[in-house]
Design an enzyme around this catalytic site. Structure first.
Site, PDB file in Angstrom:
ATOM      1  N   TYR A 127       0.623  -1.086  -0.133  1.00  0.00           N
ATOM      2  CA  TYR A 127      -0.269  -0.372  -0.006  1.00  0.00           C
ATOM      3  C   TYR A 127       1.021   1.055   0.062  1.00  0.00           C
ATOM      4  CZ  TYR A 127      -3.297   3.650   1.434  1.00  0.00           C
ATOM      5  OH  TYR A 127      -3.943   4.773   2.327  1.00  0.00           O
TER       6      TYR A 127
HETATM    7  P1  NAP Z   1     -13.271   4.511   0.235  1.00  0.00           P
HETATM    8  O1  NAP Z   1     -14.311   4.843   0.235  1.00  0.00           O
HETATM    9  O2  NAP Z   1     -12.288   3.047  -0.022  1.00  0.00           O
HETATM   10  O3  NAP Z   1     -13.508   5.596  -1.764  1.00  0.00           O
HETATM   11  C1  NAP Z   1     -12.397   5.183  -2.656  1.00  0.00           C
HETATM   12  C2  NAP Z   1     -13.428   5.546  -3.880  1.00  0.00           C
HETATM   13  O4  NAP Z   1     -12.108   4.403  -5.083  1.00  0.00           O
HETATM   14  C3  NAP Z   1     -14.428   4.310  -4.087  1.00  0.00           C
HETATM   15  O5  NAP Z   1     -15.250   5.354  -4.607  1.00  0.00           O
HETATM   16  C4  NAP Z   1     -14.017   3.372  -5.704  1.00  0.00           C
HETATM   17  O6  NAP Z   1     -15.486   3.375  -6.430  1.00  0.00           O
HETATM   18  C5  NAP Z   1     -12.978   4.137  -6.330  1.00  0.00           C
HETATM   19  N1  NAP Z   1     -12.012   2.966  -7.134  1.00  0.00           N
HETATM   20  C6  NAP Z   1     -12.010   1.365  -6.838  1.00  0.00           C
HETATM   21  N2  NAP Z   1     -11.202   1.291  -7.258  1.00  0.00           N
HETATM   22  C7  NAP Z   1     -11.626   2.233  -8.545  1.00  0.00           C
HETATM   23  C8  NAP Z   1     -11.897   1.856 -10.169  1.00  0.00           C
HETATM   24  N3  NAP Z   1     -10.765   0.615 -10.651  1.00  0.00           N
HETATM   25  N4  NAP Z   1     -11.466   3.229 -10.843  1.00  0.00           N
HETATM   26  C9  NAP Z   1     -12.726   3.581 -11.043  1.00  0.00           C
HETATM   27  N5  NAP Z   1     -12.238   4.314  -9.474  1.00  0.00           N
HETATM   28  C10 NAP Z   1     -11.965   3.339  -8.544  1.00  0.00           C
HETATM   29  O7  NAP Z   1     -12.589   5.634   0.885  1.00  0.00           O
HETATM   30  P2  NAP Z   1     -12.245   7.306   1.688  1.00  0.00           P
HETATM   31  O8  NAP Z   1     -11.825   6.191   2.558  1.00  0.00           O
HETATM   32  O9  NAP Z   1     -12.509   7.920   1.191  1.00  0.00           O
HETATM   33  O10 NAP Z   1     -10.133   7.216   1.217  1.00  0.00           O
HETATM   34  C11 NAP Z   1      -9.858   7.624   0.011  1.00  0.00           C
HETATM   35  C12 NAP Z   1      -7.996   7.929  -0.194  1.00  0.00           C
HETATM   36  O11 NAP Z   1      -7.989   7.706   1.191  1.00  0.00           O
HETATM   37  C13 NAP Z   1      -7.528   6.355  -0.317  1.00  0.00           C
HETATM   38  O12 NAP Z   1      -6.908   6.055  -2.024  1.00  0.00           O
HETATM   39  C14 NAP Z   1      -7.129   5.604   0.436  1.00  0.00           C
HETATM   40  O13 NAP Z   1      -6.303   4.870   0.474  1.00  0.00           O
HETATM   41  C15 NAP Z   1      -6.404   6.895   0.897  1.00  0.00           C
HETATM   42  N6  NAP Z   1      -6.167   7.191   2.744  1.00  0.00           N
HETATM   43  C16 NAP Z   1      -6.697   5.961   3.840  1.00  0.00           C
HETATM   44  C17 NAP Z   1      -6.388   6.128   5.344  1.00  0.00           C
HETATM   45  C18 NAP Z   1      -7.164   4.952   5.692  1.00  0.00           C
HETATM   46  O14 NAP Z   1      -7.241   4.880   6.916  1.00  0.00           O
HETATM   47  N7  NAP Z   1      -8.571   4.222   5.426  1.00  0.00           N
HETATM   48  C19 NAP Z   1      -5.972   6.768   5.507  1.00  0.00           C
HETATM   49  C20 NAP Z   1      -5.115   7.608   4.721  1.00  0.00           C
HETATM   50  C21 NAP Z   1      -5.279   7.608   3.873  1.00  0.00           C
HETATM   51  P3  NAP Z   1     -16.609   2.765  -6.040  1.00  0.00           P
HETATM   52  O15 NAP Z   1     -17.339   3.364  -4.985  1.00  0.00           O
HETATM   53  O16 NAP Z   1     -17.287   2.037  -6.829  1.00  0.00           O
HETATM   54  O17 NAP Z   1     -16.191   0.856  -4.909  1.00  0.00           O
END
Ligand code: NAP
Length: 214
Positions: A127
């Protein structure tokens, strides 16, 4: 700006699209993967486009000039998808922004992505490697980018208080997704955040104040 939001159906993405629409002079264009994801935006008058990072999504760039990339494969997928979406998908999105002469690129990365201790837990290494490879690639372009590296994301209400301090071994933490969305939307026009990579946690500063201090 006409801001293409990639990952618009995600937890941060939805907040960003809605904030751009209601609290900024800009237009948001929500890129989603499924037809069923369009209505939540279109009923508010927000344009949508279908696009998938694993396919050709170049059509989504037409008519727009800025981007927020907040897509991610999520914790439920394996390392292969992490690389395909978080790294290769992001790099395709960056290349397309360069080709289309976009004027702004906001990247949602992850806290500590460029910090590579040998003791990283194995399940997190892919990641962080993917996130940092995409960030490095973006930094080599001439785009007016800002990379945001939030700590652990929570679904708490906005605190309205953040900090962009440097990463240290001691400095870790979390931040509500609402605050991440607010910071990104408020930084869109902040030229002092151009070409910066910002670690983002909850902290002592009001969002406007934190952005001003960058
Ligand atoms: P999330 O709710 O999982 O949203 C991710 C989005 O990416 C979803 O809408 C998903 O689409 C889309 N996606 C996945 N595969 C795709 C593809 N092939 N083509 C187009 N879109 C695609 O994540 P979040 O909580 O909003 O987080 C956003 C970002 O923050 C991520 O990059 C994550 O790695 C990063 N982040 C996370 C954390 C943590 O603690 N979780 C910490 C720091 C940073 P669908 O809705 O259709 O599934």
């Amino acid at each position: 700006m006409n801001i293409l939001v990639i990952g618009a159906n995600g937890k941060i993405g939805q907040k960003i699209v809605n904030k751009i629409h209601s609290n900024s002079p800009h237009d948001a264009i929500a890129m989603v993967r499924e037809e069923s994801q369009r209505d939540q935006f279109e009923k508010k008058g927000i344009k949508t486009v279908i696009g998938d990072l694993e396919k050709d999504f170049s059509h989504a760039y037409e008519g727009n000039n800025a981007i927020v990339f907040t897509a991610g494969s999520g914790g439920h997928t394996g390392d292969d998808k992490t690389k395909t979406i978080d790294q290769q998908g992001a790099i395709k999105a960056i290349d397309l922004a360069v080709q289309h002469k976009y004027i702004r690129f906001m990247m949602v990365s992850a806290f500590g992505a460029d910090f590579q201790p040998p003791e990283w837990p194995k399940n997190m290494a892919a990641y962080y490697n993917a996130k940092s490879a995409a960030d490095d690639y973006l930094q080599q372009t001439g785009l007016n980018y800002t990379i945001f590296k939030p700590g652990m994301l929570t679904d708490e209400e906005a605190k309205g208080k953040v900090d962009f301090g440097e990463r240290t071994d001691e400095r870790t933490g979390s931040i509500p997704r609402w605050d991440v969305a607010d910071v990104i939307v408020k930084s869109l026009d902040a030229e002092n955040t151009y070409k910066k990579s910002l670690e983002l946690l909850s902290g002592p500063y009001q969002v406007d104040e934190a952005i001003e201090k960058v």
